[in-house]
Design a protein around this motif. Structure first.
Motif, short mmCIF file in Angstrom:
data_model
loop_
_atom_site.label_atom_id
_atom_site.label_comp_id
_atom_site.label_asym_id
_atom_site.label_seq_id
_atom_site.Cartn_x
_atom_site.Cartn_y
_atom_site.Cartn_z
N UNK A 136 1.81 70.87 71.95
CA UNK A 136 1.20 70.42 70.70
C UNK A 136 -0.32 70.34 70.85
N UNK A 137 -0.75 69.75 71.98
CA UNK A 137 -2.19 69.58 72.24
C UNK A 137 -2.89 70.94 72.26
N UNK A 138 -2.28 71.88 72.96
CA UNK A 138 -2.90 73.20 73.12
C UNK A 138 -3.12 73.89 71.77
N UNK A 139 -2.26 73.57 70.80
CA UNK A 139 -2.36 74.23 69.49
C UNK A 139 -3.13 73.43 68.45
N UNK A 140 -3.74 72.32 68.88
CA UNK A 140 -4.48 71.48 67.91
C UNK A 140 -5.98 71.68 68.01
N UNK A 141 -6.71 71.23 66.97
CA UNK A 141 -8.17 71.17 67.03
C UNK A 141 -8.57 70.09 68.03
N UNK A 142 -9.78 70.19 68.56
CA UNK A 142 -10.24 69.18 69.50
C UNK A 142 -11.48 68.47 68.94
N UNK A 143 -11.66 67.18 69.19
CA UNK A 143 -10.74 66.31 69.91
C UNK A 143 -9.44 66.15 69.13
N UNK A 144 -8.34 66.03 69.89
CA UNK A 144 -7.02 65.91 69.26
C UNK A 144 -6.57 64.45 69.31
N UNK A 145 -6.10 63.97 68.18
CA UNK A 145 -5.74 62.54 68.07
C UNK A 145 -4.23 62.37 67.85
N UNK A 146 -3.67 61.32 68.44
CA UNK A 146 -2.32 60.88 68.08
C UNK A 146 -2.42 59.43 67.63
N UNK A 147 -1.92 59.15 66.43
CA UNK A 147 -1.87 57.78 65.91
C UNK A 147 -0.41 57.39 65.84
N UNK A 148 0.01 56.54 66.75
CA UNK A 148 1.44 56.23 66.87
C UNK A 148 1.74 54.93 66.11
N UNK A 149 2.31 55.09 64.93
CA UNK A 149 2.60 53.93 64.08
C UNK A 149 3.91 53.25 64.43
N UNK A 150 4.59 53.74 65.46
CA UNK A 150 5.89 53.16 65.84
C UNK A 150 5.99 52.88 67.34
N UNK A 151 4.90 53.12 68.04
CA UNK A 151 4.90 52.93 69.51
C UNK A 151 6.08 53.64 70.17
N UNK A 152 6.22 54.92 69.88
CA UNK A 152 7.32 55.68 70.49
C UNK A 152 6.84 56.58 71.64
N UNK A 153 5.54 56.94 71.66
CA UNK A 153 5.11 57.85 72.72
C UNK A 153 4.51 57.07 73.90
N UNK A 154 4.48 57.74 75.03
CA UNK A 154 3.86 57.14 76.21
C UNK A 154 2.36 57.46 76.16
N UNK A 155 1.58 56.46 75.74
CA UNK A 155 0.15 56.66 75.51
C UNK A 155 -0.56 57.20 76.74
#
Ligand SMILES: NC(=O)C1=CN([C@@H]2O[C@H](COP(=O)(O)OP(=O)(O)OC[C@H]3O[C@@H](n4cnc5c(N)ncnc54)[C@H](O)[C@@H]3O)[C@@H](O)[C@H]2O)C=CC1
Ligand SMILES: O=C(O)[C@H]1O[C@H](OP(=O)(O)OP(=O)(O)OC[C@H]2O[C@@H](n3ccc(=O)[nH]c3=O)[C@H](O)[C@@H]2O)[C@H](O)[C@@H](O)[C@@H]1O
Length: 481
Positions: free
Chosen positions: A434-453
């Motif tokens: 996902x990161x490789x295919x995103x614009x940079x800087x790439x952001x993740x906003x986790x509204x459910x605390x499901x990913x390992x930050x």
């Protein structure tokens, strides 16, 4: 053979009656609805609602002692016990608009029962209703009843979507409220006998009518209050460097508080919490209790604050503008394991981002494009009316929104990813890809605390997790709530 008819084949009527039919093979259960396509779907292989375990239950008893029909009159007339599980939306117009429960559907169901009945019946309030509704229903029924006797019971439902079948198989309690007269007690016993097929006797609670009606509103208010409490703490955690998950865990270890329902989130959604609390607030106001009304109103205010705080965090982190930036939205349902989007926080978050001219690409494993477009256009509270009676949305769609059936497609070329539903599959996505295919800087906003930050930061993402210590980047771009 005892005959049960349930008016309203929705998220409550359908699963509840299916489980009664499964557990009570000697009782005939017919679920009726005025909405033809819904009944057609209940009679097909593609049930109208997605609920784990429901297909199996329906398959086992449909055609045996479980039936779905649009012939409301016939089945109500034949029933000994009539459950009413119709919509009780928030009023959108007139007295109490924006707060009071709209009892149009309930009243119409009650009038139908009064019109078609030729024998005595027990009428069970399954919908969530304002306290004292039974009194109004009694008046409608007895006014038209031609000497027929009706006993009204309140039997509110406590199932949660996504776990409905488990909740119905193994409820914490079944609550039955009735009149304290001999006839009322006899009716309570008749309904108790139905549940006693599978629910242990000590979990079947009986009360007076008003306690049962009010307990349902109280239970939802208490549950929602826990979420608003932990969400209020999440804002303070971000400001101080505390971690809301650690705080919740420590607080919940106190046996008097308990560990459940303390997950911080982008806000609670679902068809009932907001509606029922607004209803409670209205009832308090009508009873001259403004301080009590204000107290419960605050639960909703914090929930709204949490959603707008999230939007502000997204926008401020991305140089204070998301105009023309692609933002991927992962998850649109109000919680995992359901396709239900009623009052989902995703609606407010998406509308907030669209207000800042973002381009949204949305993926949810259970929600269709049509539903998402309808939700984003619909006026507040219109969603809670039967679909065929909802005001027609203009024949247009939100142009800045696209919907995909694939998380990788949704995130391709995006500047940021917002996780708004805690679907399990979001935990195991290939975030490097996902990161490789995103614009940079790439952001993740986790509204459910499901990913390992931490892992995502190692990949290169700037990560925001609700209520967790902030990245240096986020600290430098403070969000104003
Ligand atoms: N969704 C949930 O998880 C829970 C909902 N409740 C309460 O249960 C009630 C029903 O909720 P849902 O099942 O979610 O709603 P729903 O919207 O899924 O289903 C209600 C159904 O009633 C039908 N209906 C309306 N008026 C009718 C009439 N006069 N005759 C025949 N059918 C009619 C509609 O066409 C619709 O299919 C509400 O009061 C809600 O607050 C309570 C506990 C859980
Ligand atoms: O009256 C109702 O309709 C039902 O409302 C809720 O059930 P439901 O809305 O289906 O789902 P919940 O699991 O309660 O979740 C509601 C919302 O709160 C959120 N939530 C839940 C728990 C938590 O710790 N944190 C949190 O943000 C969920 O993500 C979801 O958006 C209640 O849990 C049921 O007991 C009740 O019968």
């Amino acid at each position: 053979m005892v005959k049960i008819c349930c008016i309203g084949a929705g998220y409550v009527g359908g699963p509840t009656m299916a489980v009664i039919a499964l557990k009570c093979p000697k009782i005939e259960v017919v679920v009726v609805d005025i909405w033809e396509p819904r009944i057609k779907a209940w009679n097909s292989d593609q049930l109208p609602i997605y609920e784990p375990g429901l297909d199996e239950v329906v398959k086992e008893c449909r055609g045996r002692n479980l039936f779905f029909s649009t012939d409301v009159e016939k089945h109500v007339a034949e029933a000994d016990i009539v459950f009413v599980s119709v919509n009780t939306p928030t009023k959108t117009q007139g007295l109490g608009a924006g707060k009071a429960a709209d009892l149009t559907y309930w009243e119409s169901a009650a009038r139908k029962i009064a019109d078609v009945s030729k024998s005595d019946k027990i009428v069970v309030e399954k919908s969530t209703v304002p306290v004292k509704t039974a009194e109004a229903i009694e008046k409608i029924l007895t006014h038209n009843s031609k000497g027929i006797k009706f006993q009204i019971l309140s039997n509110p439902e406590f199932l949660a979507e996504g776990t409905a079948i488990g909740d119905l198989f193994n409820p914490d309690r079944v609550l039955i409220g009735g009149r304290e007269t001999p006839e009322g007690q006899k009716a309570i016993q008749a309904l108790k006998d139905v549940y006693a097929h599978w629910v242990p006797e000590d979990r079947i609670l009986t009360t007076n009518l008003w306690s049962a009606e009010l307990s349902k509103l109280a239970a939802n208010a208490f549950l929602a209050q826990r979420i608003s409490s932990v969400n209020a703490m999440s804002a303070l955690c971000e400001a101080t460097g505390a971690d809301v998950a650690e705080v919740s865990y420590a607080v919940g270890k106190d046996t008097r508080i308990g560990p459940k329902f303390l997950n911080s989130s982008v806000g609670f959604g679902g068809s009932c919490f907001q509606k029922d609390i607004l209803n409670l607030v209205y009832i308090c106001e009508c009873n001259g209790l403004p301080e009590v009304a204000e107290y419960w109103k605050q639960v909703i205010k914090i929930n709204d604050y949490q959603k707008s705080r999230f939007v502000n965090r997204v926008v401020s982190s991305m140089f204070n503008t998301v105009s023309q930036k692609k933002i991927a939205i992962l998850g649109f349902a109000f919680k995992k394991d359901t396709g239900d989007t009623r009052e989902t926080p995703a609606i407010d978050v998406c509308q907030g981002l669209l207000g800042d001219k973002a381009l949204l690409s949305i993926y949810d494993p259970q929600v269709t494009e049509d539903q998402i477009q309808r939700d984003l256009i619909m006026k507040k509270f219109d969603w809670d009316h039967p679909l065929h009676l909802q005001p027609k949305s203009p024949n247009s769609s939100v142009k800045q929104v696209s919907v995909t059936w694939d998380a990788y497609e949704a995130t391709k070329g995006a500047h940021g990813v917002c996780i708004l539903t805690e679907w399990d599959e979001f935990k195991t996505l290939d975030y490097k890809r996902i990161y490789d295919n995103m614009q940079k800087p790439a952001f993740v906003f986790d509204g459910r605390n499901v990913v390992n930050g931490e892992k995502l930061r190692e990949i290169g993402f700037i990560v925001y997790s609700i209520g967790k210590p902030l990245d240096a980047w986020l600290k430098d771009m403070p969000a104003i709530a």
